[in-house]
Design an enzyme around this catalytic site. Structure first.
Site, PDB file in Angstrom:
ATOM      1  N   ASP A 240       0.792  -1.233   0.000  1.00 55.47           N
ATOM      2  CA  ASP A 240       0.000   0.000   0.000  1.00 55.47           C
ATOM      3  C   ASP A 240       0.830   1.293   0.000  1.00 55.47           C
ATOM      4  O   ASP A 240       0.305   2.358  -0.296  1.00 55.47           O
ATOM      5  CB  ASP A 240      -0.932   0.035   1.230  1.00 55.47           C
ATOM      6  CG  ASP A 240      -1.926  -1.116   1.225  1.00 55.47           C
ATOM      7  OD1 ASP A 240      -2.337  -1.537   0.143  1.00 55.47           O
ATOM      8  OD2 ASP A 240      -2.290  -1.584   2.322  1.00 55.47           O
TER       9      ASP A 240
ATOM     10  N   GLY B 274      -0.183   6.517 -18.229  1.00 55.00           N
ATOM     11  CA  GLY B 274      -0.814   7.581 -19.010  1.00 55.00           C
ATOM     12  C   GLY B 274      -2.328   7.518 -18.901  1.00 55.00           C
ATOM     13  O   GLY B 274      -3.048   7.699 -19.892  1.00 55.00           O
TER      14      GLY B 274
ATOM     15  N   ARG C 258     -13.677   2.230 -25.553  1.00 54.94           N
ATOM     16  CA  ARG C 258     -14.178   1.964 -24.210  1.00 54.94           C
ATOM     17  C   ARG C 258     -13.472   2.798 -23.152  1.00 54.94           C
ATOM     18  O   ARG C 258     -12.350   3.267 -23.361  1.00 54.94           O
ATOM     19  CB  ARG C 258     -13.950   0.490 -23.862  1.00 54.94           C
ATOM     20  CG  ARG C 258     -15.114  -0.335 -24.299  1.00 54.94           C
ATOM     21  CD  ARG C 258     -15.024  -1.755 -23.831  1.00 54.94           C
ATOM     22  NE  ARG C 258     -16.206  -2.422 -24.333  1.00 54.94           N
ATOM     23  CZ  ARG C 258     -16.257  -3.680 -24.703  1.00 54.94           C
ATOM     24  NH1 ARG C 258     -15.191  -4.438 -24.626  1.00 54.94           N
ATOM     25  NH2 ARG C 258     -17.381  -4.191 -25.138  1.00 54.94           N
TER      26      ARG C 258
HETATM   27  O1  F6P Z   1      -2.767  -3.971   3.170  1.00 57.61           O
HETATM   28  C1  F6P Z   1      -2.714  -4.732   2.002  1.00 57.61           C
HETATM   29  C2  F6P Z   1      -4.091  -4.933   1.432  1.00 57.61           C
HETATM   30  O2  F6P Z   1      -3.962  -5.709   0.253  1.00 57.61           O
HETATM   31  C3  F6P Z   1      -4.902  -3.667   1.160  1.00 57.61           C
HETATM   32  O3  F6P Z   1      -4.512  -3.034  -0.031  1.00 57.61           O
HETATM   33  C4  F6P Z   1      -6.295  -4.210   1.124  1.00 57.61           C
HETATM   34  O4  F6P Z   1      -7.227  -3.218   1.481  1.00 57.61           O
HETATM   35  C5  F6P Z   1      -6.272  -5.317   2.160  1.00 57.61           C
HETATM   36  O5  F6P Z   1      -4.896  -5.657   2.350  1.00 57.61           O
HETATM   37  C6  F6P Z   1      -7.031  -6.547   1.767  1.00 57.61           C
HETATM   38  O6  F6P Z   1      -7.020  -7.419   2.846  1.00 57.61           O
HETATM   39  P1  F6P Z   1      -7.379  -8.972   2.774  1.00 57.61           P
HETATM   40  O7  F6P Z   1      -6.194  -9.675   2.223  1.00 57.61           O
HETATM   41  O8  F6P Z   1      -7.649  -9.334   4.175  1.00 57.61           O
HETATM   42  O9  F6P Z   1      -8.554  -9.107   1.858  1.00 57.61           O
END
Ligand code: F6P
Ligand code: ADP
Length: 320
Positions: free
Chosen positions: A128, A186, A163
């Site tokens: 993230d 882009g 699309r």
């Molecule tokens: O923190 C990593 C992440 O992949 C986030 O981007 C996402 O919101 C969350 O974990 C998803 O969590 P889980 O694997 O529990 O569905």
């Protein structure tokens, strides 16, 4: 000097976690420190799923996605009694310190352990890029590559069919994956928690790309948890000259072999974590700032506000 340390991965996994485990193990072993792998994050800590890790145990993992130690979420770890159970497991084995590889939730666990006498160092393992004391987290670059590859493919087919592809990417309330991917691909529009989302305004801008700029396709990269992308794609079809299609990239973004950048970052950060523990330092987390590996107290790191990424957002706007 510290003689025995543990290493665990916690929260959502990220490519490069294995490279970090490898670095921690090998740098520590070279300094005469024994390493123990704690499986399934804080769950394995509390349940005592802890095994020795040696140089050879971490062979052939630098290129592997996921985490050989497994990861888990254990909300109960917020409870000091549960933390004590984990500390008991460590003490039983003579493990004096732990490297915690994960996101900010995992850092809170590491801070709690440090405050109770177990030196912990946090390494930012998450796709993230939402840990504010570091320019980049381990796994972000690999996830970005995955997103870019997917969006490039979507642009090919979107262009053929006039699309608009609405592509939802992960980020857990941080817009970095979307913004970086938008610039790299882009894209026509990027929507993140930092930009906000005005549906009618986005639809108006899409009309402009069609009618004024005469584009054959439009790509909207949007962070997760902002809107229902399927419903939005239908509105694109109804209100603009593009037919809308939604793609949710989902957990594919979490897998795959880490990029060289993530492998090197993880190795540098793993080295720093062990060096800090050798100095008897805990309660800190490792980051990279202006290509220098740094360490910041976890308490401070958790309070640093998220950047609005104004400069990058301005760049995106000037490139469209
Ligand atoms: O923190 C990593 C992440 O992949 C986030 O981007 C996402 O919101 C969350 O974990 C998803 O969590 P889980 O694997 O529990 O569905
Ligand atoms: P991430 O580390 O990727 O942000 P989470 O927020 O799910 O992922 O946190 C991972 C784990 O860290 C949680 O399941 C829990 O075991 C532990 N954790 C989260 N918040 C705290 C807290 N306030 N105190 C102690 N441990 C916590």
């Amino acid at each position: 000097m510290v003689k025995r340390i543990g290493v665990l991965t916690s929260g959502g996994d990220a490519p490069g976690m294995n490279a970090a485990i490898r670095a921690v193990t090998r740098v520590a072993n070279s300094a005469g420190i024994e390493v123990y792998g704690i499986y399934d994050g804080y769950l394995g800590l509390v349940e005592g799923y802890i095994e020795p890790l040696t140089r050879s145990d971490v062979s052939d993992i630098i290129d592997r996605g996921g985490t050989i130690l497994g990861s888990a979420r254990l909300p109960e770890f917020k409870d000091p009694k549960v933390q004590q159970a984990g500390i008991h497991q460590l003490k039983k084995r003579g493990i004096e310190a732990v490297v915690v590889i994960g996101g900010d939730g995992s850092y809170r666990g590491a801070l709690a352990l440090s405050e109770q006498g177990i030196n912990c160092i946090g390494l930012p393992g998450t796709i993230d890029n939402d840990i504010t004391c570091t320019d980049f987290t381990i796994g972000f670059d690999t996830a970005l590559h995955t997103v870019v590859e997917a969006v490039d493919k979507l642009r090919d087919t979107s262009s053929s069919h006039h699309r608009c592809s609405v592509v939802e990417v992960m980020g857990n309330r941080c817009g970095d994956l979307a913004l970086w991917a938008g610039i790299a691909c882009g894209a026509e529009i990027v929507v993140t928690p930092q930009t906000g989302f005005e549906e009618t305004e986005v639809l108006e801008r899409l009309k402009e790309f069609d009618v004024v700029k005469k584009k054959r396709h439009a790509i909207v990269v949007i962070s997760e948890k902002i809107t229902d992308v399927d419903a939005f794609a239908k509105k694109v079809s109804l209100n603009t000259g593009f037919s809308g299609r939604a793609t949710v990239l989902g957990h594919v973004q979490r897998g795959g072999s880490p990029t060289p950048q993530d492998r090197v970052l993880a190795s540098r950060m793993g080295e720093k974590a062990v060096d800090l523990l050798i100095q008897g330092i805990g309660g800190q987390c490792v980051g990279i700032k202006d290509n220098q590996i740094i360490a910041v107290p976890i308490k401070e790191a958790l309070d640093i506000p998220r950047s609005s990424r104004k400069k990058l957002q301005d760049l995106f706007d000037r490139l469209v």
